[in-house]
Motif scaffolding. Structure first.
Motif, PDB file in Angstrom:
ATOM      1  N   LYS A  20       0.839  -1.208   0.000  1.00 45.57           N
ATOM      2  CA  LYS A  20       0.000   0.000   0.000  1.00 45.57           C
ATOM      3  C   LYS A  20       0.870   1.253   0.000  1.00 45.57           C
ATOM      4  O   LYS A  20       0.621   2.197  -0.765  1.00 45.57           O
ATOM      5  CB  LYS A  20      -0.919  -0.014   1.217  1.00 45.57           C
ATOM      6  CG  LYS A  20      -1.864   1.148   1.279  1.00 45.57           C
ATOM      7  CD  LYS A  20      -2.778   1.035   2.482  1.00 45.57           C
ATOM      8  CE  LYS A  20      -3.708   2.224   2.558  1.00 45.57           C
ATOM      9  NZ  LYS A  20      -4.613   2.134   3.700  1.00 45.57           N
ATOM     10  N   ARG A  23       2.549   1.607  -3.439  1.00 44.29           N
ATOM     11  CA  ARG A  23       1.626   2.116  -4.451  1.00 44.29           C
ATOM     12  C   ARG A  23       1.394   3.620  -4.278  1.00 44.29           C
ATOM     13  O   ARG A  23       1.315   4.355  -5.266  1.00 44.29           O
ATOM     14  CB  ARG A  23       0.287   1.374  -4.383  1.00 44.29           C
ATOM     15  CG  ARG A  23       0.320   0.016  -5.015  1.00 44.29           C
ATOM     16  CD  ARG A  23      -1.066  -0.579  -5.167  1.00 44.29           C
ATOM     17  NE  ARG A  23      -1.794  -0.662  -3.908  1.00 44.29           N
ATOM     18  CZ  ARG A  23      -1.817  -1.725  -3.114  1.00 44.29           C
ATOM     19  NH1 ARG A  23      -1.135  -2.803  -3.438  1.00 44.29           N
ATOM     20  NH2 ARG A  23      -2.511  -1.708  -2.001  1.00 44.29           N
ATOM     21  N   PHE A  24       1.291   4.082  -3.024  1.00 43.23           N
ATOM     22  CA  PHE A  24       1.071   5.506  -2.772  1.00 43.23           C
ATOM     23  C   PHE A  24       2.232   6.345  -3.310  1.00 43.23           C
ATOM     24  O   PHE A  24       2.017   7.356  -3.990  1.00 43.23           O
ATOM     25  CB  PHE A  24       0.887   5.758  -1.268  1.00 43.23           C
ATOM     26  CG  PHE A  24       0.742   7.209  -0.937  1.00 43.23           C
ATOM     27  CD1 PHE A  24      -0.457   7.865  -1.145  1.00 43.23           C
ATOM     28  CD2 PHE A  24       1.818   7.928  -0.441  1.00 43.23           C
ATOM     29  CE1 PHE A  24      -0.585   9.213  -0.854  1.00 43.23           C
ATOM     30  CE2 PHE A  24       1.698   9.276  -0.153  1.00 43.23           C
ATOM     31  CZ  PHE A  24       0.489   9.921  -0.364  1.00 43.23           C
ATOM     32  N   LEU A  26       4.530   5.518  -5.602  1.00 40.49           N
ATOM     33  CA  LEU A  26       4.617   5.423  -7.059  1.00 40.49           C
ATOM     34  C   LEU A  26       3.500   6.192  -7.745  1.00 40.49           C
ATOM     35  O   LEU A  26       3.722   6.856  -8.755  1.00 40.49           O
ATOM     36  CB  LEU A  26       4.600   3.968  -7.502  1.00 40.49           C
ATOM     37  CG  LEU A  26       5.867   3.186  -7.195  1.00 40.49           C
ATOM     38  CD1 LEU A  26       5.710   1.737  -7.619  1.00 40.49           C
ATOM     39  CD2 LEU A  26       7.068   3.815  -7.867  1.00 40.49           C
ATOM     40  N   ARG A  27       2.290   6.123  -7.217  1.00 37.82           N
ATOM     41  CA  ARG A  27       1.171   6.847  -7.822  1.00 37.82           C
ATOM     42  C   ARG A  27       1.424   8.360  -7.807  1.00 37.82           C
ATOM     43  O   ARG A  27       1.225   9.042  -8.801  1.00 37.82           O
ATOM     44  CB  ARG A  27      -0.139   6.545  -7.103  1.00 37.82           C
ATOM     45  CG  ARG A  27      -1.344   7.188  -7.777  1.00 37.82           C
ATOM     46  CD  ARG A  27      -2.664   6.854  -7.093  1.00 37.82           C
ATOM     47  NE  ARG A  27      -2.827   5.428  -6.903  1.00 37.82           N
ATOM     48  CZ  ARG A  27      -2.972   4.845  -5.707  1.00 37.82           C
ATOM     49  NH1 ARG A  27      -2.955   5.570  -4.602  1.00 37.82           N
ATOM     50  NH2 ARG A  27      -3.127   3.542  -5.614  1.00 37.82           N
ATOM     51  N   SER A  28       1.909   8.862  -6.680  1.00 41.17           N
ATOM     52  CA  SER A  28       2.159  10.302  -6.606  1.00 41.17           C
ATOM     53  C   SER A  28       3.298  10.714  -7.537  1.00 41.17           C
ATOM     54  O   SER A  28       3.235  11.769  -8.174  1.00 41.17           O
ATOM     55  CB  SER A  28       2.436  10.739  -5.173  1.00 41.17           C
ATOM     56  OG  SER A  28       3.617  10.170  -4.677  1.00 41.17           O
ATOM     57  N   LYS A  30       4.236   9.141 -10.381  1.00 49.54           N
ATOM     58  CA  LYS A  30       3.751   9.038 -11.760  1.00 49.54           C
ATOM     59  C   LYS A  30       2.820  10.202 -12.102  1.00 49.54           C
ATOM     60  O   LYS A  30       2.921  10.777 -13.196  1.00 49.54           O
ATOM     61  CB  LYS A  30       3.043   7.705 -11.984  1.00 49.54           C
ATOM     62  CG  LYS A  30       3.998   6.524 -11.965  1.00 49.54           C
ATOM     63  CD  LYS A  30       3.358   5.222 -12.373  1.00 49.54           C
ATOM     64  CE  LYS A  30       2.210   4.808 -11.508  1.00 49.54           C
ATOM     65  NZ  LYS A  30       1.678   3.470 -11.842  1.00 49.54           N
ATOM     66  N   ASP A  31       1.937  10.569 -11.178  1.00 59.10           N
ATOM     67  CA  ASP A  31       1.039  11.711 -11.416  1.00 59.10           C
ATOM     68  C   ASP A  31       1.818  13.000 -11.589  1.00 59.10           C
ATOM     69  O   ASP A  31       1.499  13.821 -12.459  1.00 59.10           O
ATOM     70  CB  ASP A  31       0.031  11.858 -10.271  1.00 59.10           C
ATOM     71  CG  ASP A  31      -1.016  10.766 -10.258  1.00 59.10           C
ATOM     72  OD1 ASP A  31      -1.148  10.031 -11.263  1.00 59.10           O
ATOM     73  OD2 ASP A  31      -1.711  10.634  -9.230  1.00 59.10           O
ATOM     74  N   ARG A  34       3.405  12.987 -15.082  1.00 62.53           N
ATOM     75  CA  ARG A  34       2.379  13.180 -16.118  1.00 62.53           C
ATOM     76  C   ARG A  34       1.908  14.626 -16.176  1.00 62.53           C
ATOM     77  O   ARG A  34       1.784  15.208 -17.247  1.00 62.53           O
ATOM     78  CB  ARG A  34       1.189  12.271 -15.852  1.00 62.53           C
ATOM     79  CG  ARG A  34       1.443  10.828 -16.161  1.00 62.53           C
ATOM     80  CD  ARG A  34       0.200   9.991 -15.902  1.00 62.53           C
ATOM     81  NE  ARG A  34       0.471   8.598 -16.085  1.00 62.53           N
ATOM     82  CZ  ARG A  34       0.280   7.669 -15.156  1.00 62.53           C
ATOM     83  NH1 ARG A  34      -0.215   7.983 -13.983  1.00 62.53           N
ATOM     84  NH2 ARG A  34       0.563   6.412 -15.416  1.00 62.53           N
ATOM     85  N   GLU A  43       4.622   1.589 -14.794  1.00 62.79           N
ATOM     86  CA  GLU A  43       5.456   0.729 -13.973  1.00 62.79           C
ATOM     87  C   GLU A  43       5.654  -0.574 -14.742  1.00 62.79           C
ATOM     88  O   GLU A  43       4.685  -1.213 -15.152  1.00 62.79           O
ATOM     89  CB  GLU A  43       4.787   0.449 -12.632  1.00 62.79           C
ATOM     90  CG  GLU A  43       5.635  -0.388 -11.724  1.00 62.79           C
ATOM     91  CD  GLU A  43       4.970  -0.698 -10.397  1.00 62.79           C
ATOM     92  OE1 GLU A  43       5.498  -1.564  -9.692  1.00 62.79           O
ATOM     93  OE2 GLU A  43       3.926  -0.090 -10.095  1.00 62.79           O
TER      94      GLU A  43
END
Length: 94
Positions: A20, A23-24, A26-28, A30-31, A34, A43
């Motif tokens: 968890k 993922r947090f 990596l998501r931030s 990647k966002d 972008r 990923e």
């Protein structure tokens, strides 16, 4: 004809003590890439461990210089991210 630069980045994620948390982070990241650099991010590896990840960043443009400038900016942005350490990086061209 345009050019595509592909940046492959291997990361160590300091803060990740669970999937968890991984993922947090990596998501931030990647966002951020972008939104600020108009790049595609995916990923592509390291998904079986909590603290490792491999990202692929693709940037398209009219010429190699402009794409290289964007890739350099993305690398600088990731280098300043305190939650990750860059283990390896490679740029290729299409």
């Amino acid at each position: 004809m345009g050019v595509v630069g592909i940046l492959e980045i291997d990361l160590h994620i300091y803060e990740a003590q669970s999937l968890k948390e991984r993922r947090f982070v990596l998501r931030s990241l990647k966002d951020l890439i972008r939104e600020h650099h108009n790049a595609s991010v995916a990923e592509v590896g390291g998904g079986d461990t909590w603290q490792r990840a491999q990202l692929l960043v693709a940037v398209a443009g009219i010429d190699r210089t402009s794409v290289q400038n964007v890739l350099d900016a993305i690398q600088r942005r990731i280098d300043t991210e305190h939650r990750v350490n860059v283990l390896d990086r490679m740029v290729s061209w299409v």
